[in-house]
Design a protein around this motif. Structure first.
Motif, PDB file in Angstrom:
ATOM      1  N   GLU A   1      -2.881  -8.654  10.192  1.00  0.00           N
ATOM      2  CA  GLU A   1      -4.251  -9.005   9.822  1.00  0.00           C
ATOM      3  C   GLU A   1      -4.454 -10.519   9.931  1.00  0.00           C
ATOM      4  O   GLU A   1      -5.471 -10.988  10.448  1.00  0.00           O
ATOM      5  CB  GLU A   1      -4.548  -8.531   8.399  1.00  0.00           C
ATOM      6  CG  GLU A   1      -6.028  -8.450   8.135  1.00  0.00           C
ATOM      7  CD  GLU A   1      -6.343  -8.201   6.675  1.00  0.00           C
ATOM      8  OE1 GLU A   1      -5.541  -8.612   5.805  1.00  0.00           O
ATOM      9  OE2 GLU A   1      -7.401  -7.618   6.399  1.00  0.00           O
TER      10      GLU A   1
ATOM     11  N   LEU B   1      11.078  -1.864  -4.823  1.00  0.00           N
ATOM     12  CA  LEU B   1      10.300  -0.830  -5.501  1.00  0.00           C
ATOM     13  C   LEU B   1      11.163   0.410  -5.708  1.00  0.00           C
ATOM     14  O   LEU B   1      11.152   1.033  -6.775  1.00  0.00           O
ATOM     15  CB  LEU B   1       9.053  -0.483  -4.688  1.00  0.00           C
ATOM     16  CG  LEU B   1       7.998  -1.591  -4.625  1.00  0.00           C
ATOM     17  CD1 LEU B   1       6.868  -1.209  -3.670  1.00  0.00           C
ATOM     18  CD2 LEU B   1       7.436  -1.878  -6.008  1.00  0.00           C
TER      19      LEU B   1
ATOM     20  N   LEU C   1       9.905  -3.241  -0.479  1.00  0.00           N
ATOM     21  CA  LEU C   1      10.041  -1.789  -0.442  1.00  0.00           C
ATOM     22  C   LEU C   1      11.350  -1.392  -1.109  1.00  0.00           C
ATOM     23  O   LEU C   1      11.395  -0.501  -1.961  1.00  0.00           O
ATOM     24  CB  LEU C   1      10.006  -1.284   1.003  1.00  0.00           C
ATOM     25  CG  LEU C   1       8.679  -1.489   1.732  1.00  0.00           C
ATOM     26  CD1 LEU C   1       8.777  -1.025   3.176  1.00  0.00           C
ATOM     27  CD2 LEU C   1       7.562  -0.741   1.019  1.00  0.00           C
TER      28      LEU C   1
ATOM     29  N   GLU D   1       5.246  -0.818 -11.591  1.00  0.00           N
ATOM     30  CA  GLU D   1       5.503  -0.824 -13.030  1.00  0.00           C
ATOM     31  C   GLU D   1       7.002  -0.999 -13.232  1.00  0.00           C
ATOM     32  O   GLU D   1       7.736  -0.073 -12.919  1.00  0.00           O
ATOM     33  CB  GLU D   1       5.020   0.516 -13.600  1.00  0.00           C
ATOM     34  CG  GLU D   1       4.962   0.594 -15.080  1.00  0.00           C
ATOM     35  CD  GLU D   1       3.648   0.014 -15.588  1.00  0.00           C
ATOM     36  OE1 GLU D   1       3.653  -0.428 -16.732  1.00  0.00           O
ATOM     37  OE2 GLU D   1       2.651  -0.008 -14.829  1.00  0.00           O
TER      38      GLU D   1
ATOM     39  N   ARG E   1       2.548  -5.999  -6.858  1.00  0.00           N
ATOM     40  CA  ARG E   1       1.766  -6.411  -8.022  1.00  0.00           C
ATOM     41  C   ARG E   1       1.428  -5.203  -8.886  1.00  0.00           C
ATOM     42  O   ARG E   1       1.303  -5.295 -10.106  1.00  0.00           O
ATOM     43  CB  ARG E   1       0.475  -7.059  -7.516  1.00  0.00           C
ATOM     44  CG  ARG E   1      -0.437  -7.607  -8.569  1.00  0.00           C
ATOM     45  CD  ARG E   1      -1.613  -8.318  -7.936  1.00  0.00           C
ATOM     46  NE  ARG E   1      -2.503  -7.417  -7.216  1.00  0.00           N
ATOM     47  CZ  ARG E   1      -3.471  -6.701  -7.793  1.00  0.00           C
ATOM     48  NH1 ARG E   1      -3.666  -6.787  -9.104  1.00  0.00           N
ATOM     49  NH2 ARG E   1      -4.227  -5.908  -7.080  1.00  0.00           N
ATOM     50  N   LEU E   2       1.278  -4.064  -8.243  1.00  0.00           N
ATOM     51  CA  LEU E   2       0.833  -2.870  -8.956  1.00  0.00           C
ATOM     52  C   LEU E   2       1.973  -2.071  -9.542  1.00  0.00           C
ATOM     53  O   LEU E   2       1.759  -1.188 -10.365  1.00  0.00           O
ATOM     54  CB  LEU E   2       0.072  -1.967  -7.988  1.00  0.00           C
ATOM     55  CG  LEU E   2      -1.142  -2.605  -7.348  1.00  0.00           C
ATOM     56  CD1 LEU E   2      -1.704  -1.697  -6.277  1.00  0.00           C
ATOM     57  CD2 LEU E   2      -2.173  -2.905  -8.416  1.00  0.00           C
TER      58      LEU E   2
ATOM     59  N   THR F   1       3.718   0.624   9.482  1.00  0.00           N
ATOM     60  CA  THR F   1       3.513   1.164   8.134  1.00  0.00           C
ATOM     61  C   THR F   1       4.139   0.291   7.062  1.00  0.00           C
ATOM     62  O   THR F   1       3.961   0.546   5.881  1.00  0.00           O
ATOM     63  CB  THR F   1       4.059   2.595   8.013  1.00  0.00           C
ATOM     64  OG1 THR F   1       5.391   2.620   8.504  1.00  0.00           O
ATOM     65  CG2 THR F   1       3.214   3.555   8.815  1.00  0.00           C
TER      66      THR F   1
ATOM     67  N   ILE G   1       4.176  -7.877  -0.979  1.00  0.00           N
ATOM     68  CA  ILE G   1       3.170  -6.934  -0.503  1.00  0.00           C
ATOM     69  C   ILE G   1       2.260  -6.580  -1.661  1.00  0.00           C
ATOM     70  O   ILE G   1       2.597  -6.792  -2.828  1.00  0.00           O
ATOM     71  CB  ILE G   1       3.817  -5.654   0.066  1.00  0.00           C
ATOM     72  CG1 ILE G   1       4.571  -4.898  -1.029  1.00  0.00           C
ATOM     73  CG2 ILE G   1       4.744  -5.998   1.218  1.00  0.00           C
ATOM     74  CD1 ILE G   1       5.155  -3.591  -0.538  1.00  0.00           C
ATOM     75  N   GLU G   2       1.113  -6.014  -1.346  1.00  0.00           N
ATOM     76  CA  GLU G   2       0.128  -5.778  -2.401  1.00  0.00           C
ATOM     77  C   GLU G   2       0.678  -4.916  -3.531  1.00  0.00           C
ATOM     78  O   GLU G   2       0.403  -5.159  -4.703  1.00  0.00           O
ATOM     79  CB  GLU G   2      -1.138  -5.116  -1.835  1.00  0.00           C
ATOM     80  CG  GLU G   2      -2.195  -4.939  -2.915  1.00  0.00           C
ATOM     81  CD  GLU G   2      -3.486  -4.308  -2.416  1.00  0.00           C
ATOM     82  OE1 GLU G   2      -3.527  -3.891  -1.254  1.00  0.00           O
ATOM     83  OE2 GLU G   2      -4.444  -4.241  -3.212  1.00  0.00           O
ATOM     84  N   PHE G   3       1.457  -3.913  -3.180  1.00  0.00           N
ATOM     85  CA  PHE G   3       1.895  -2.987  -4.206  1.00  0.00           C
ATOM     86  C   PHE G   3       2.948  -3.550  -5.138  1.00  0.00           C
ATOM     87  O   PHE G   3       3.226  -2.969  -6.174  1.00  0.00           O
ATOM     88  CB  PHE G   3       2.359  -1.688  -3.565  1.00  0.00           C
ATOM     89  CG  PHE G   3       1.203  -0.906  -3.063  1.00  0.00           C
ATOM     90  CD1 PHE G   3       0.459  -0.144  -3.938  1.00  0.00           C
ATOM     91  CD2 PHE G   3       0.802  -1.002  -1.750  1.00  0.00           C
ATOM     92  CE1 PHE G   3      -0.666   0.526  -3.505  1.00  0.00           C
ATOM     93  CE2 PHE G   3      -0.310  -0.328  -1.303  1.00  0.00           C
ATOM     94  CZ  PHE G   3      -1.048   0.445  -2.181  1.00  0.00           C
TER      95      PHE G   3
ATOM     96  N   PRO H   1       3.885  -2.627   4.839  1.00  0.00           N
ATOM     97  CA  PRO H   1       2.722  -3.430   4.446  1.00  0.00           C
ATOM     98  C   PRO H   1       2.880  -4.913   4.745  1.00  0.00           C
ATOM     99  O   PRO H   1       1.895  -5.601   4.977  1.00  0.00           O
ATOM    100  CB  PRO H   1       2.635  -3.209   2.937  1.00  0.00           C
ATOM    101  CG  PRO H   1       3.365  -1.946   2.683  1.00  0.00           C
ATOM    102  CD  PRO H   1       4.442  -1.875   3.719  1.00  0.00           C
TER     103      PRO H   1
ATOM    104  N   THR I   1       1.804  -5.292   8.246  1.00  0.00           N
ATOM    105  CA  THR I   1       0.373  -5.021   8.336  1.00  0.00           C
ATOM    106  C   THR I   1      -0.436  -6.245   7.958  1.00  0.00           C
ATOM    107  O   THR I   1      -1.386  -6.620   8.641  1.00  0.00           O
ATOM    108  CB  THR I   1      -0.001  -3.866   7.407  1.00  0.00           C
ATOM    109  OG1 THR I   1       0.837  -2.780   7.679  1.00  0.00           O
ATOM    110  CG2 THR I   1      -1.430  -3.475   7.618  1.00  0.00           C
ATOM    111  N   SER I   2      -0.043  -6.869   6.872  1.00  0.00           N
ATOM    112  CA  SER I   2      -0.864  -8.003   6.456  1.00  0.00           C
ATOM    113  C   SER I   2      -0.627  -9.190   7.377  1.00  0.00           C
ATOM    114  O   SER I   2      -1.517 -10.006   7.601  1.00  0.00           O
ATOM    115  CB  SER I   2      -0.601  -8.355   4.998  1.00  0.00           C
ATOM    116  OG  SER I   2       0.751  -8.630   4.803  1.00  0.00           O
TER     117      SER I   2
END
Lengths: 368, 368
Positions: A81, A253, A250, A285, A282-283, A72, A278-280, A74, A77-78
């Motif tokens: 992949e 964040l 993590l 705030e 970037r997202l 879990t 990880i992707e998040f 990320p 996970t990547s």
DNA sequence: AACTCAGCTGTAATCGATTGCATTGAGGTG
DNA sequence: CACCTCAATGCAATCGATTACAGCTGAGTT
């Protein structure tokens, strides 16, 4: 429910099983006429090799096992992949296991993969010390590459990034943004990754004269919750420094969230950095400044090492390789860039700041 | 490199391989004295069964295959984790494959899993139509359960949530918060999940008299980028409604981000909802109101169905089950709750709003 | 014409664990 | 004492694909 076997194909084509096998596995010589007959029969019956039987005979499965601490997360996970992608190019499959960050479960997974005759194993060990017996034992029996993290005192191949170099970039950047004091939030030192990152952090902090008080090194685990807890603690003790250097995204964040929740502006009052990209990140705030790991490259090297090790077989394998890639600093909005222009970057291709290929060559390891 | 075989154990213990096998697999009768000798020998040699050989003989592997559209989608990741957990309790292993949302890759994965004699397959199909041949063909050969999504016109077991019921909750909640118009942002209708969610959305919107203009139904894919793009389009056309109902959390995160980037306050000016309740929906700014899927429960049911199907074997399997669980609305900060008190909830245990167990019984499927 | 050799194909052993059937021998029965 | 029962154990076939080795055929050589 049972499937078509090679014997049925042989019968239908009016040849022996040996011939069918030769046709289907493209080995040995077979006349064009017979080959056509066999293929025809195989198609008609919808024949498919029984991978199990083949594996028993060949003791090769074209399968690679991978064990990660947590599926879990990320980052892993990547990484998975990327590894799957790299293996796909070689016609191999991936058998993925989650160790739940528990060395005992990890040991069971490793044993189980070995019993399944995987051709090799890629593992990101859960614990810097307790993972040792299982990892070493497995490595003694089949090709094994450690990824990202590694276990103290094991002699296996390893691929990862140069955490120390990465941390140097992070600290320089924070310093440029005006940070004169910093805290480090990581996991317990039971992971080589935290260890290395902390070492890089501490060294560069000293060189840059950035203050780090003893109680500003907080160690927990790689999770959002821990990031929040750690910051809450710092704030409670009125010990929030200019910058929070986190050992992974993590944590970062969580840290950011906690700062903002308590009214501290990021990056105006506190700068925050993560690690992994990880992707998040970037997202978030504000979007997180972090260290991008060249995952595709890491995966490709790991697969390459495994292939090499499989070829070498029992023949005394050469010294083990330690491949260390230089990661890239990705500057976003959680830090104050002084003059450095912002570099938006999310892909996996080489970047100016990344080391040229030649710097990433295996370094022979004397104890291999 | 080769391992200890049963024959070596037999020799050391001074018995036949048959006896060793009987001791180690706890079948048949063996005297206490011999049993001790055999166990002793096995331990001394560090014997470990060769899973491949056993599988060839038994045609059972104690391994279940799972195919998901994308391993980087956090929803699937956590679903995988739940499945692994559930399987672990039965002493089974998980073989995970990523289909990259491509039915052709998916077909290859399914074939490969079948060739590996997995005992069963859990698949969340990549495409509502194109996935059909491979899924149906695989289901004809071995136990297969579809999870979350399903393929049109296939006759297999299925476990998922009641999307229509979930959407009803979402719409009611948005309506309570004052929404009188809404847009739907989903993937192309090639996934049953979008289809169902959209159906639920549309139906309840009509009942509640919430306006949905034709160009306010935007279909792309399950990604953050698409969420951003879709919202950009709505804003460009000056068609931003009171609420954005997104078919998954990734889209919702992108949508929220795009709204804020363009100066629209969430939830004050636009309410946004997601679906799945991935971890980051809690961390987003503002925290996302979404639909929580009971993953552990879904996983447990899937594993149960597989076990049942394996037992039934060739014996004509009964009608296929469709198990539909009722998900929970998790209200956070991206919507305006009117009077409904906020319900913080992140676990997986049953909730008042979730259907009682009895409602989740298999529903016999006439075409099974 | 006899011989060589290459190319094709089949026979049977093999990988390691499981299991139906046969065998052994201890103990019981009439 | 002859015979039977039953638990304990071994023998050998089996799962399906691969492959070393041997056999066969026909073209080419001397």
């Amino acid at each position: 429910m049972q499937r078509v076997t090679i014997a049925q194909v042989a019968e239908r084509a009016g040849v022996s099983t040996a011939t069918v096998s030769r046709v289907l596995s493209r080995r040995g010589q077979v006349s064009a006429a017979v080959e056509r007959k066999v293929r025809r029969a195989a198609d008609d019956l919808g024949y498919q090799v029984n991978v199990i039987a083949r594996a028993l005979r060949n003791s090769r499965t074209d399968t690679v096992g991978m064990v990660v601490p947590s599926i879990t997360n990320p980052f892993f996970t990547s990484l998975v992949e990327s590894v799957e992608h790299a293996l796909g190019k070689e016609g191999k499959e991936l058998f993925l296991c989650d160790a739940r960050s528990d060395p005992r479960i990890e040991a069971r997974r490793l044993a189980s993969l070995a019993a399944r005759n995987v051709d090799g194993i890629i593992v990101s060990p859960s614990h810097g010390v307790d993972s040792r017996p299982a990892v070493q034992q497995t490595a003694d029996r089949l090709p094994l590459v450690q990824l990202d993290r590694f276990v103290d005192g094991t002699t296996t191949d390893w691929v990862g990034v140069d955490d120390v170099a990465a941390m140097r970039q992070v600290m320089d950047h924070l310093h440029d943004g005006g940070a004169r004091s910093a805290a480090f939030i990581g996991s317990l030192m039971t992971h080589s990754s935290t260890e290395q990152r902390f070492a890089g952090f501490r060294r560069r902090a000293e060189e840059l004269n950035i203050e780090v008080k003893p109680d500003q090194v907080l160690l927990g685990d790689y999770s959002v919750e821990w990031g929040e807890t750690a910051v809450a603690r710092l704030i409670a003790e009125d010990a929030l420094p200019d910058a929070l250097v986190c050992a992974d995204d993590l944590i970062a964040l969580g840290a950011t969230r906690a700062c903002r929740a308590r009214g501290f502006a990021v990056p105006r009052q506190v700068q925050v950095t993560g690690y992994d990209d990880i992707e998040f990140s970037r997202l978030a705030e504000p979007a997180l400044t972090t260290v991008h790991q060249p995952r595709d490259r890491i995966a490709a090297e790991a697969v390459r090492l495994l292939a090499a090790a499989s070829l070498a077989k029992d023949a005394e394998r050469g010294p083990h390789a330690r491949i260390s890639l230089v990661p890239t600093l990705v500057v976003r909005d959680s830090t104050r860039a002084a003059q450095a222009p912002r570099t938006p970057y999310d892909g996996d291709s080489p970047r100016p700041q990344e080391a040229p290929t030649d710097d990433a060559r295996p370094q022979e390891d004397p104890d291999g």
